[in-house]
Design a protein around this motif. Structure first.
Motif, short mmCIF file in Angstrom:
data_model
loop_
_atom_site.label_atom_id
_atom_site.label_comp_id
_atom_site.label_asym_id
_atom_site.label_seq_id
_atom_site.Cartn_x
_atom_site.Cartn_y
_atom_site.Cartn_z
N SER A 84 -7.58 -10.27 -4.01
CA SER A 84 -7.31 -9.42 -2.85
C SER A 84 -5.90 -8.84 -2.92
O SER A 84 -5.68 -7.67 -2.57
CB SER A 84 -7.47 -10.21 -1.56
OG SER A 84 -8.81 -10.63 -1.38
N LYS A 85 -4.95 -9.63 -3.36
CA LYS A 85 -3.57 -9.15 -3.48
C LYS A 85 -3.50 -7.98 -4.46
O LYS A 85 -2.78 -7.00 -4.21
CB LYS A 85 -2.64 -10.28 -3.91
CG LYS A 85 -2.37 -11.30 -2.81
CD LYS A 85 -1.41 -12.37 -3.27
CE LYS A 85 -1.10 -13.36 -2.15
NZ LYS A 85 -0.18 -14.43 -2.60
N ILE A 88 -5.07 -4.95 -2.71
CA ILE A 88 -4.15 -4.44 -1.68
C ILE A 88 -2.98 -3.69 -2.31
O ILE A 88 -2.59 -2.60 -1.86
CB ILE A 88 -3.65 -5.59 -0.80
CG1 ILE A 88 -4.81 -6.15 0.03
CG2 ILE A 88 -2.50 -5.15 0.10
CD1 ILE A 88 -4.50 -7.47 0.73
N VAL A 96 -4.70 -3.86 7.39
CA VAL A 96 -5.92 -4.53 6.91
C VAL A 96 -6.63 -5.12 8.13
O VAL A 96 -6.01 -5.83 8.94
CB VAL A 96 -5.59 -5.63 5.89
CG1 VAL A 96 -6.85 -6.40 5.50
CG2 VAL A 96 -4.94 -5.02 4.65
N ALA A 111 -3.27 -10.22 2.80
CA ALA A 111 -2.42 -9.19 3.43
C ALA A 111 -1.31 -9.82 4.26
O ALA A 111 -0.16 -9.35 4.25
CB ALA A 111 -3.28 -8.28 4.31
N ILE A 116 1.79 -7.37 5.36
CA ILE A 116 1.14 -6.13 5.75
C ILE A 116 0.50 -6.33 7.12
O ILE A 116 -0.05 -7.40 7.39
CB ILE A 116 0.08 -5.73 4.70
CG1 ILE A 116 0.78 -5.32 3.40
CG2 ILE A 116 -0.81 -4.60 5.20
CD1 ILE A 116 -0.16 -5.15 2.24
N THR A 118 -1.95 -6.82 10.05
CA THR A 118 -3.36 -7.22 10.05
C THR A 118 -3.88 -7.31 11.48
O THR A 118 -3.18 -7.74 12.39
CB THR A 118 -3.58 -8.57 9.35
OG1 THR A 118 -2.86 -9.60 10.04
CG2 THR A 118 -3.16 -8.52 7.90
#
Length: 369
Positions: A84-85, A88, A96, A111, A116, A118
């Motif tokens: 996922s990182k 992203i 996100v 995230a 980031i 969320t």
């Protein structure tokens, strides 16, 4: 705005995310989206046909009992977070959004670790495992039921409703019951146990068929595609044929348009169903599923009952007699039906998508500050 959406496992997690994307597009036509789902969930069948960019991660849920399988669950989660990182970092989202399901846990957690903004969205009255896990690190939390606010950190949760409600409320229905050989000048009861059907509801319908055949109102029964033949067979074995005011269908593919012309509905009490019913102000008879986490469907249904917007029939009490009695209350008592419709409209949030969009903007602004 660049947005990563993640939610999986069931339509109840997926459709709110897609509805939110529609609202964002209305406000920001240049917005770009990436949907991250799981390999095992139904999102692989639902999201790609929309044209939205789609990626998959391999995740699985925890076993409720002590099991070596849970070790594999943790391994898959950590691997999914790492993947996922990378996703992203490549997409560079402004925010996100997680709408539930184990895949959202990995994506939103990644995230959060990357600082980031969320937002998580809880559709039910009882918070799901994934959203509870993500709550502490979430910038903002949107809930569809007031009672869910207390299950999250103080000050983070905001009542926004379910974006699916706005999506349904905006549809201009031209549906006519005449396409099914019925009449548009008669009230119609829709009995719908979900996309896969519900055996308990179908059996109650079979018991109620002789009574429904004699009613002045119309009845449309949606059995679920896999259960249609069995319902027909059981009726035939009992020598029962639907009368001219009754139709039995395996499924309906234009449900929002049909709902807009429905006088009352018999339904499960899932989050999406509740959102649609209240957005359109439909009096309802709710039969909560017994097979859901935390008995959340009963709590979902009770919120409408408390508001005077619905009747509830617990599944253990469901049979032909209780089904017909509840249906008669709504279809033969115009005063009660009108009152319930008004109350359902009050509970509904036809601007839920806009509310959630504003929550996203506030989360982005908060992180910038």
């Amino acid at each position: 705005m660049r947005v990563i959406l993640s939610g999986g496992g069931t339509g109840g997690h997926i459709y709110p995310a897609l509805a939110l994307a529609e609202v964002i597009k209305q406000h920001d036509p240049e917005a770009e989206f990436l949907y991250v789902g799981s390999e095992r969930g139904v999102e692989a069948n639902i999201v790609p046909p929309t044209g939205m960019a789609f990626k998959q991660l391999k995740v699985q849920g925890f076993s409720r009992s002590l099991s070596l399988e849970n070790i594999q669950t943790v391994r898959l989660f950590l691997k999914a977070v790492k993947q996922s990182k990378k996703i992203i970092k490549a997409f560079k989202p402004d925010i996100v959004v997680g709408t539930g399901g184990y895949v959202a846990g990995a994506v939103v957690y990644a995230a959060q670790r990357m600082n980031i903004p969320t937002v998580i969205h809880e559709q039910n009255s009882v918070a799901g495992v994934t959203n509870k896990f993500l709550a502490r690190g979430a910038t903002k939390i949107g809930v569809a039921f007031t009672v869910a606010k207390a299950q999250f950190p103080a000050g983070k949760a905001v009542l926004v409703g379910n974006p699916r409600a706005q999506q349904v409320a905006q549809i201009k229905s031209t549906f006519s019951w005449q396409t099914l050989g019925l009449r548009d000048d008669k009230p119609t009861l829709l009995i719908f146990g979900g996309s896969q059907g519900a055996p308990a509801i179908n059996l109650a319908v079979i018991e109620a068929m002789n009574a429904f055949n004699q009613r002045a109102y119309q009845v449309v029964i949606v059995t679920g595609p896999k259960r249609y033949d069995n319902v027909r067979r059981l009726l035939q074995e009992q020598g029962i044929s639907p009368a001219d005011n009754v139709r039995i269908l395996p499924y309906i593919d234009n449900m929002p348009e049909v709902l807009a012309q429905t006088a009352a509905i018999v339904s499960r009490a899932g989050a999406t169903s509740i959102a649609e019913i209240t957005a359109l102000g439909i009096p309802s008879i709710l039969i909560p599923s017994l097979h859901v986490t935390g008995d959340h469907q009963t709590k979902n249904a009770q919120s409408l009952v408390d508001a005077g917007a619905a009747l509830i029939v617990p599944e253990p009490a469901l049979d032909g007699d209780t089904l017909v009695a509840a249906a008669d209350q709504l279809l033969l008592d115009a005063t009660l039906s009108d009152k319930m419709a008004a109350q359902a409209t009050k509970v509904g949030m036809p601007d839920a998508g806009d509310r959630l969009y504003q929550l996203l903007l506030s989360a982005i602004a908060e992180k910038k500050d």
